[in-house]
Scaffold this motif. Structure first.
Motif, PDB file in Angstrom:
ATOM      1  N   TYR A  24       0.651  -1.193  -0.117  1.00  0.00           N
ATOM      2  CA  TYR A  24      -0.139  -0.335  -0.123  1.00  0.00           C
ATOM      3  C   TYR A  24       0.876   0.810   0.003  1.00  0.00           C
ATOM      4  O   TYR A  24       1.767   1.905   0.869  1.00  0.00           O
ATOM      5  N   TYR A  25       1.081   2.108  -1.076  1.00  0.00           N
ATOM      6  CA  TYR A  25       1.261   3.083  -1.418  1.00  0.00           C
ATOM      7  C   TYR A  25       1.038   3.983  -1.022  1.00  0.00           C
ATOM      8  O   TYR A  25      -0.028   4.605  -1.051  1.00  0.00           O
ATOM      9  N   ILE A  26       1.448   5.285  -0.063  1.00  0.00           N
ATOM     10  CA  ILE A  26       1.015   6.028   0.526  1.00  0.00           C
ATOM     11  C   ILE A  26       1.972   7.603   0.044  1.00  0.00           C
ATOM     12  O   ILE A  26       3.408   7.690   0.418  1.00  0.00           O
ATOM     13  N   PHE A  27       1.112   8.327  -1.049  1.00  0.00           N
ATOM     14  CA  PHE A  27       2.105   9.631  -0.969  1.00  0.00           C
ATOM     15  C   PHE A  27       1.848  10.575   0.245  1.00  0.00           C
ATOM     16  O   PHE A  27       0.985  10.901   0.759  1.00  0.00           O
ATOM     17  N   ASN A  42      -7.838  21.725   8.669  1.00  0.00           N
ATOM     18  CA  ASN A  42      -7.046  22.652   8.502  1.00  0.00           C
ATOM     19  C   ASN A  42      -6.692  20.582   8.118  1.00  0.00           C
ATOM     20  O   ASN A  42      -7.085  20.039   7.754  1.00  0.00           O
ATOM     21  N   GLU A  43      -4.961  21.246   7.561  1.00  0.00           N
ATOM     22  CA  GLU A  43      -4.321  20.495   6.932  1.00  0.00           C
ATOM     23  C   GLU A  43      -3.950  19.120   7.833  1.00  0.00           C
ATOM     24  O   GLU A  43      -3.475  19.490   8.836  1.00  0.00           O
ATOM     25  N   LYS A  44      -4.278  17.719   7.689  1.00  0.00           N
ATOM     26  CA  LYS A  44      -3.946  16.797   8.592  1.00  0.00           C
ATOM     27  C   LYS A  44      -3.060  15.734   7.886  1.00  0.00           C
ATOM     28  O   LYS A  44      -2.651  15.669   7.032  1.00  0.00           O
ATOM     29  N   TRP A  45      -1.241  15.717   7.911  1.00  0.00           N
ATOM     30  CA  TRP A  45      -1.021  14.919   7.887  1.00  0.00           C
ATOM     31  C   TRP A  45      -0.912  13.526   7.751  1.00  0.00           C
ATOM     32  O   TRP A  45      -1.282  12.724   8.690  1.00  0.00           O
ATOM     33  N   GLN A  46      -0.614  12.839   5.713  1.00  0.00           N
ATOM     34  CA  GLN A  46      -0.649  11.445   6.132  1.00  0.00           C
ATOM     35  C   GLN A  46       1.088  10.981   5.650  1.00  0.00           C
ATOM     36  O   GLN A  46       1.620  12.042   4.639  1.00  0.00           O
ATOM     37  N   GLY A  47       1.000  10.026   5.981  1.00  0.00           N
ATOM     38  CA  GLY A  47       2.412   9.621   5.622  1.00  0.00           C
ATOM     39  C   GLY A  47       2.214   7.438   6.207  1.00  0.00           C
ATOM     40  O   GLY A  47       1.643   7.531   6.515  1.00  0.00           O
ATOM     41  N   PRO A  48       3.570   7.057   4.790  1.00  0.00           N
ATOM     42  CA  PRO A  48       3.475   5.741   5.133  1.00  0.00           C
ATOM     43  C   PRO A  48       3.430   4.589   7.349  1.00  0.00           C
ATOM     44  O   PRO A  48       2.086   4.116   7.195  1.00  0.00           O
ATOM     45  N   GLY A  49       4.095   5.430   7.840  1.00  0.00           N
ATOM     46  CA  GLY A  49       3.491   5.290   9.842  1.00  0.00           C
ATOM     47  C   GLY A  49       2.717   6.525  10.171  1.00  0.00           C
ATOM     48  O   GLY A  49       2.249   6.257  11.267  1.00  0.00           O
ATOM     49  N   THR A  50       1.348   7.018   9.351  1.00  0.00           N
ATOM     50  CA  THR A  50       0.331   7.587   9.866  1.00  0.00           C
ATOM     51  C   THR A  50      -0.824   6.724   9.864  1.00  0.00           C
ATOM     52  O   THR A  50      -1.441   7.523   8.274  1.00  0.00           O
ATOM     53  N   PRO A  51      -1.477   6.102  10.649  1.00  0.00           N
ATOM     54  CA  PRO A  51      -2.347   6.089   9.983  1.00  0.00           C
ATOM     55  C   PRO A  51      -3.464   7.229   9.974  1.00  0.00           C
ATOM     56  O   PRO A  51      -3.735   7.844  10.833  1.00  0.00           O
ATOM     57  N   GLY A  52      -4.591   6.769   9.152  1.00  0.00           N
ATOM     58  CA  GLY A  52      -5.970   8.198   9.190  1.00  0.00           C
ATOM     59  C   GLY A  52      -6.913   7.720   8.170  1.00  0.00           C
ATOM     60  O   GLY A  52      -6.688   6.214   7.404  1.00  0.00           O
ATOM     61  N   HIS A  67       2.397  -8.780  10.888  1.00  0.00           N
ATOM     62  CA  HIS A  67       2.860  -8.000  10.939  1.00  0.00           C
ATOM     63  C   HIS A  67       3.106  -7.433   9.496  1.00  0.00           C
ATOM     64  O   HIS A  67       4.602  -7.359   8.481  1.00  0.00           O
ATOM     65  N   GLN A  68       2.806  -6.843   8.986  1.00  0.00           N
ATOM     66  CA  GLN A  68       2.433  -6.553   7.822  1.00  0.00           C
ATOM     67  C   GLN A  68       1.909  -5.058   7.435  1.00  0.00           C
ATOM     68  O   GLN A  68       1.946  -4.460   6.567  1.00  0.00           O
ATOM     69  N   VAL A  69       2.218  -4.375   8.398  1.00  0.00           N
ATOM     70  CA  VAL A  69       2.419  -2.851   8.894  1.00  0.00           C
ATOM     71  C   VAL A  69       3.716  -2.774   7.501  1.00  0.00           C
ATOM     72  O   VAL A  69       3.650  -1.480   7.070  1.00  0.00           O
ATOM     73  N   LYS A  70       4.567  -3.259   7.825  1.00  0.00           N
ATOM     74  CA  LYS A  70       5.838  -2.976   6.789  1.00  0.00           C
ATOM     75  C   LYS A  70       5.565  -2.152   4.974  1.00  0.00           C
ATOM     76  O   LYS A  70       5.696  -1.968   4.410  1.00  0.00           O
ATOM     77  N   ASN A  71       4.327  -2.685   4.838  1.00  0.00           N
ATOM     78  CA  ASN A  71       3.796  -2.847   3.534  1.00  0.00           C
ATOM     79  C   ASN A  71       3.122  -1.992   2.596  1.00  0.00           C
ATOM     80  O   ASN A  71       2.847  -1.725   2.283  1.00  0.00           O
ATOM     81  N   VAL A  72       2.557  -1.334   4.324  1.00  0.00           N
ATOM     82  CA  VAL A  72       2.506  -0.109   3.583  1.00  0.00           C
ATOM     83  C   VAL A  72       3.863   0.976   3.737  1.00  0.00           C
ATOM     84  O   VAL A  72       4.506   1.479   4.632  1.00  0.00           O
ATOM     85  N   GLN A  73       4.089   1.782   2.607  1.00  0.00           N
ATOM     86  CA  GLN A  73       5.311   1.773   2.235  1.00  0.00           C
ATOM     87  C   GLN A  73       5.203   3.769   1.297  1.00  0.00           C
ATOM     88  O   GLN A  73       3.891   3.685   0.911  1.00  0.00           O
ATOM     89  N   PHE A  79       8.278   4.203  -7.295  1.00  0.00           N
ATOM     90  CA  PHE A  79       8.732   3.930  -8.382  1.00  0.00           C
ATOM     91  C   PHE A  79      10.168   3.171  -8.252  1.00  0.00           C
ATOM     92  O   PHE A  79      10.118   3.078  -9.432  1.00  0.00           O
ATOM     93  N   ALA A  80      10.071   3.298  -7.260  1.00  0.00           N
ATOM     94  CA  ALA A  80      11.773   2.042  -7.608  1.00  0.00           C
ATOM     95  C   ALA A  80      11.853   0.936  -7.764  1.00  0.00           C
ATOM     96  O   ALA A  80      12.259   0.142  -8.747  1.00  0.00           O
ATOM     97  N   ALA A  81      10.257   0.258  -6.999  1.00  0.00           N
ATOM     98  CA  ALA A  81       9.591  -1.326  -7.089  1.00  0.00           C
ATOM     99  C   ALA A  81       9.749  -1.693  -8.534  1.00  0.00           C
ATOM    100  O   ALA A  81      10.095  -2.060  -9.395  1.00  0.00           O
TER     101      ALA A  81
END
Length: 176
Positions: A24-27, A42-52, A67-73, A79-81
């Motif tokens: 699951y790739y997140i911008f 108000n803007e709320k930050w998102q990223g691989p380690g930020t649930p929302g 242990h699949q949380v690492k699949n959120v990248q 783009f690298a993959a």
């Protein structure tokens, strides 16, 4: 501020259980949407380690337990993959507000983002075995100009435009 509990069996659990690779790739950036469905917030930050709202997987019980949380990248990992020809069997991609096409973002930025993703896949060694399911989560505004017919109090629901892009797709087919 309440953390939701997603304790049901989800698609990622079924993929993991059957040894099907997924990511699951997140911008990273501000979320594309307001949590309260407002147009402006108000803007709320998102990223691989930020649930929302746009990254719910870290809240899923099975994702944590397996242990699949690492699949959120981050998107850069996608783009690298793609460049290496090493995409997983199933990928989801989630934009930030800057490239989301959600108001008040520019539709042109979202289109550029989607085009860059598709081009990366088409240039990849993975292209020959790929089917891209491009779907929007909005049913009005930019995409659909016709209200769905009413068949009962629930109607047919929202009409979600989607495209299948693949070397297997029938060229020029439009399925209404």
């Amino acid at each position: 501020s309440r953390v939701p509990e997603y304790a049901w069996t989800d698609l990622t659990y079924l993929l993991h259980k059957n040894h099907v690779s997924w990511r699951y790739y997140i911008f990273s950036g501000a979320q594309p949407d307001c949590d309260d469905n407002g147009m402006v917030c108000n803007e709320k930050w998102q990223g691989p380690g930020t649930p929302g709202i746009w990254n719910p997987l870290p809240w899923f019980t099975t994702v944590r337990q397996d242990h699949q949380v690492k699949n959120v990248q981050p998107m850069r990992a996608f783009f690298a993959a793609a460049k290496r020809g090493a995409l997983p069997a199933v990928s989801w991609l989630t934009p930030s507000n800057r490239v989301s096409e959600h108001p008040p973002a520019l539709v042109s930025r979202g289109q550029t983002y989607v085009t860059s993703v598709i081009n990366a896949i088409m240039r990849s060694r993975d292209w020959q075995s790929t089917a891209i399911f491009l779907a929007w989560d909005d049913w009005g505004g930019f995409y659909d100009h016709v209200r769905p017919p009413t068949v009962d109090q629930n109607g047919f629901g929202m009409r979600v435009p989607a495209l299948v892009i693949s070397p297997y797709a029938r060229r020029g087919l439009v399925d209404h």
